[in-house]
Design a protein around this motif. Sequence first.
Motif, PDB file in Angstrom:
ATOM      1  N   THR A   1       0.824  -1.189   0.000  1.00 33.93           N
ATOM      2  CA  THR A   1       0.000   0.000   0.000  1.00 33.93           C
ATOM      3  C   THR A   1       0.865   1.248   0.000  1.00 33.93           C
ATOM      4  O   THR A   1       1.927   1.292   0.646  1.00 33.93           O
ATOM      5  CB  THR A   1      -0.934   0.029   1.222  1.00 33.93           C
ATOM      6  OG1 THR A   1      -1.565   1.331   1.306  1.00 33.93           O
ATOM      7  CG2 THR A   1      -0.193  -0.215   2.515  1.00 33.93           C
ATOM      8  N   LEU A   2       0.425   2.269  -0.709  1.00 35.22           N
ATOM      9  CA  LEU A   2       1.184   3.523  -0.702  1.00 35.22           C
ATOM     10  C   LEU A   2       1.129   4.199   0.663  1.00 35.22           C
ATOM     11  O   LEU A   2       1.864   5.156   0.917  1.00 35.22           O
ATOM     12  CB  LEU A   2       0.697   4.454  -1.805  1.00 35.22           C
ATOM     13  CG  LEU A   2      -0.767   4.906  -1.851  1.00 35.22           C
ATOM     14  CD1 LEU A   2      -1.058   6.039  -0.882  1.00 35.22           C
ATOM     15  CD2 LEU A   2      -1.144   5.309  -3.265  1.00 35.22           C
ATOM     16  N   GLY A   3       0.277   3.669   1.543  1.00 33.39           N
ATOM     17  CA  GLY A   3       0.243   4.179   2.911  1.00 33.39           C
ATOM     18  C   GLY A   3       1.529   3.953   3.674  1.00 33.39           C
ATOM     19  O   GLY A   3       1.776   4.615   4.698  1.00 33.39           O
ATOM     20  N   VAL A   4       2.363   3.014   3.219  1.00 34.78           N
ATOM     21  CA  VAL A   4       3.629   2.738   3.914  1.00 34.78           C
ATOM     22  C   VAL A   4       4.818   3.343   3.179  1.00 34.78           C
ATOM     23  O   VAL A   4       5.964   3.018   3.489  1.00 34.78           O
ATOM     24  CB  VAL A   4       3.838   1.214   4.112  1.00 34.78           C
ATOM     25  CG1 VAL A   4       2.731   0.636   4.960  1.00 34.78           C
ATOM     26  CG2 VAL A   4       3.927   0.489   2.770  1.00 34.78           C
ATOM     27  N   ASP A   5       4.554   4.227   2.234  1.00 32.47           N
ATOM     28  CA  ASP A   5       5.651   4.842   1.479  1.00 32.47           C
ATOM     29  C   ASP A   5       6.686   5.493   2.376  1.00 32.47           C
ATOM     30  O   ASP A   5       7.888   5.453   2.085  1.00 32.47           O
ATOM     31  CB  ASP A   5       5.098   5.889   0.500  1.00 32.47           C
ATOM     32  CG  ASP A   5       4.628   5.278  -0.810  1.00 32.47           C
ATOM     33  OD1 ASP A   5       4.771   4.048  -0.984  1.00 32.47           O
ATOM     34  OD2 ASP A   5       4.103   6.027  -1.656  1.00 32.47           O
TER      35      ASP A   5
END
Length: 463
Positions: A209-213
């Motif tokens: 997920t891009l939430g963990v970028d």
Amino acid sequence: MAENGGVACKCYSERRSYCFREIRFGSRKTRRNFKTLPMIPLFKTGLYRCGSFAGSCCILSMDYREKARSTILESTKQKRIPIFVMMPVDVFGIDTSGLPKIRKMKALTMSLKALKLAGVHGIAVEVWWGIVERYAPFSYNWSLYEELFKLISDSGFKLHISLSFHSSIVSCNRKGGVSLPLWIMEIGYLNRDIYYRDQNGLSNNDYLTLGVDRIPLFCGRTALQCYEDFMFSFLNKFQSLMGHVIEEISVGLGPSGELRYPAHPSGDNRWRFPGIGEFQCYDKYMMEDLKSAACEEGKPEWGDDGPQNAGCYNSLPSEVPFFEEGGENFLSDYGRFFLEWYSGKLISHADAILAKAANMLRRYRNNGPNSVLLVAKIGGIYWWYQMDSHPAELTAGYYNTSLRDGYDPLASMLSRYGAALHVSCLEMIDSETPSAYLCSPEGLLQQVSVHSNLVKLLSCLTM
């Protein structure tokens, strides 16, 4: 190109000066020009005929009855379009000792000889994160690709590279696929929120997920740092091939390498065409970001959840209030807030990765005959395109409606890095899609091509 991989290509004249061409499919007559290319089985699932946007022309296909004749395609303006063949993912495997290997080496060597005789210009290869950094962080094993690239270059081919940060197992639903690195998956066993989640909490391990970028969950590194380190290691290892053998690098930005959310997961039977798909923002990291954005907007209640009236994967738009008229639909204050946040996160994700890639590639991007093209890929979400709300595009992360051009901010971002945009579904025409589902691949491509003054537009066709 929905779930299949692909490459973009450069077109060149006899002087080797590079230009970009457009392929138009305005009539059935044009489509009839395409015929079958004889392929040996190893490459049967991976052949691509590629083109790009910049001016009007038509393409004449190779005749399958011609054997030894060169297959460089000539356009009406006498510019030649090289053909690239996509390396099938099942060429790669893991041996009994756990090391990556090239399967069917003898058949592969014979295939390359046959393709060279057929006039093929180059080979497109996916470079998998899950193979190279498979067992431990910073432990990069490039031996498979060193062997493969030498074999390809010694055979007289050019290379198009796709740096693949996704899994091919779920998205392609086939044997011989490549997972994410095993050490990443070990982290995922304990924390499923490193992957995208839908409204029911379901996820797959196709892409982080891009939430963990920007969250250091991966042995002290963020996801962006993992991608950056991988790209740096690749360029350091293969710098001698850059430009004269490696002509293009496509950087993976999401599922199947495409900049999108996995709103239409075909590999696990949650979604089937022509369902509108589901928003993919329910991992805890994305939800924390949504709550923060809602508070900044002065509407903290908007951060409690995603849209509650947006249906499910296989809903039709007429059944779903969010995509039709009514309260809190896509045109409401809440709808606009959510969609701007959802699509904005996707563009910011691409911006961050491409900024790092462009910085690393700057010495190889002099626009000369040995320059390297940087490419980003998007999905061709063409069903329900003729609706005002474009619901399938919205769930995938493209905030594109009849009142808003969702591809303009994407093109503007790519233009900052001189990156080309690889679009798919070029071979499709409206008359061959189900009219009941308001499809328009031609309309989608026409809209995207409007931005050709900002970014080079590339596309490919699957056989």
